[in-house]
Design an enzyme around this catalytic site. Sequence first.
Site, short mmCIF file in Angstrom:
data_model
loop_
_atom_site.label_atom_id
_atom_site.label_comp_id
_atom_site.label_asym_id
_atom_site.label_seq_id
_atom_site.Cartn_x
_atom_site.Cartn_y
_atom_site.Cartn_z
N HIS A 113 0.66 -0.96 0.04
CA HIS A 113 -0.04 -0.11 0.01
C HIS A 113 0.83 1.15 0.06
O HIS A 113 0.44 2.23 0.59
CB HIS A 113 -1.18 0.11 1.40
N SER A 128 14.39 21.86 -16.56
CA SER A 128 12.93 22.39 -16.90
C SER A 128 13.52 23.73 -17.57
O SER A 128 14.55 24.25 -17.29
CB SER A 128 12.36 22.46 -15.56
N LYS A 183 15.70 21.84 -11.35
CA LYS A 183 14.93 20.48 -11.83
C LYS A 183 15.76 19.40 -12.68
O LYS A 183 16.61 20.05 -13.44
CB LYS A 183 13.85 21.01 -12.66
N GLU A 225 9.34 8.57 -17.37
CA GLU A 225 8.03 8.98 -17.49
C GLU A 225 7.48 8.51 -18.91
O GLU A 225 6.19 8.10 -19.04
CB GLU A 225 7.71 10.19 -17.19
#
Length: 458
Positions: A155, A276, A282, A289
């Site tokens: 979980h 970024s 970043k 992804e």
Amino acid sequence: MQLWKGRFKKELSKTTNDFNSSISFDSRMFREDIEGSIAHATMLGRCGIIKTTEAGRIVQGLKEILSDIESGKLTFDPDAEDIHTFIEGELTERIGDDGKRLHTSRSRNDQVAVDIKLYLKKEVVNVRELLEELVKVIADKAEQYSDTVMPGYTHLQRAQPITFGHHLLAYAEMFLRDISRLDDCLKRMDEMPLGSCALAGTTYPINREITKELLGFDRVTNNSLDGVSDRDYCIEFSSVLSIIMVHLSRFSEEIIMWCSWEFKFIELDDAFSTGSSIMPQKKNPDIAELVRGKSGRVFGDTMTLLTVMKGIALAYNKDMQEDKEAIFDAVDTVKMCLTAFTPMLDTMRVIPENMRKAAAGGFINATDVADWLTKNGVPFRDAYKATGELVARCIELGTDLESLPLDEYKKVCNVFTDDVYNAISLEYCVSQRTAFGGPAPENVKAQAERVKNLVNKD
Ligand code: ARG
């Protein structure tokens, strides 16, 4: 140029031709189409259906076409109906009437089936090789981090301590299953359909065994209708590719979490990260992804294939031309994902201190406290309850199980002794999980070895 002119009085309209044409995507099978035609012509010659001299000229012409396409001397005509039409037309232009004999006892229906199978058989092997590379990298890393303690989750809550090597090897198991799925898929695909012709076989005295041998198939298809209307091999391959993407996507999701500041279990190499345009700090895990995102494409391809095939009466229907873009896209996508993913994993920097720190919080050794009591004679259910009370006490006092004083332990259950502290150190907890399949460092080393042997053997 159409192969089926005789019956028609009018030219095909430009839009119909464009709509109908598949050359823009089936031209990638030019090698397989030529290979299939060479085998077919050779068989026709050997069986005396055409003269061996004619077969010889056809084969020679096809070989020249192949080398001209490969060298760039011959380019595909975008107006051709498909790759089969293009190559047959080119052959006849080059060698004249002999070229017109190639299509004896053949249809584009069995021709396209053999082309796709020849093409996909190679791609199954290519994907398999890429998976083996990935599994090797996983096994190396697992060995390297066989005793690195990290939190195991259920979980997404800290559950029990495990080792990073063990976590990685879970993915090796998934990819090994994928490899065996590919092997199965290849076995079923390995049937040669030429000789099914349009749908009803042929009256010519062909010998399908010759063609099968020349093309390196394991066996011939048993039923001419099935030979031309079966696309199970596309659906099955695409399904295996979809499962591979499920595994890659789950792995990507974990990598994305692990390199967040909240986890910081790993850092990806600069070569596999992006920045970024506005936020200078970043460093984003775009590759992971994208792999996660591209799983959607491959699932979509599988759905396309299932839907295209589900409602068509036997045998060939033009719907089936839609098979190629879907299966090619699925294969291309998975190959691209594996090519990017494996070196990304290989070059990641693992940060064991942060894994250890995360494992030290969240009462991750509570099960081990209960197990200690159980090993000292307390029934597990009572031990479980007592440990729950200890956790509640720790929360009240703002401490953890390692630092809770012994008198607090004794208040809950007087069986406790000093020994409990050794039994719940994280390193000890994982080192004791030696039951087969568990995360103990010695197990991980043995499993990494086993996995390596599996992928190095061929
Ligand atoms: N381009 C077609 C396909 O991909 C080849 C088979 C054409 N057969 C036919 N009967 N029109 O399916």
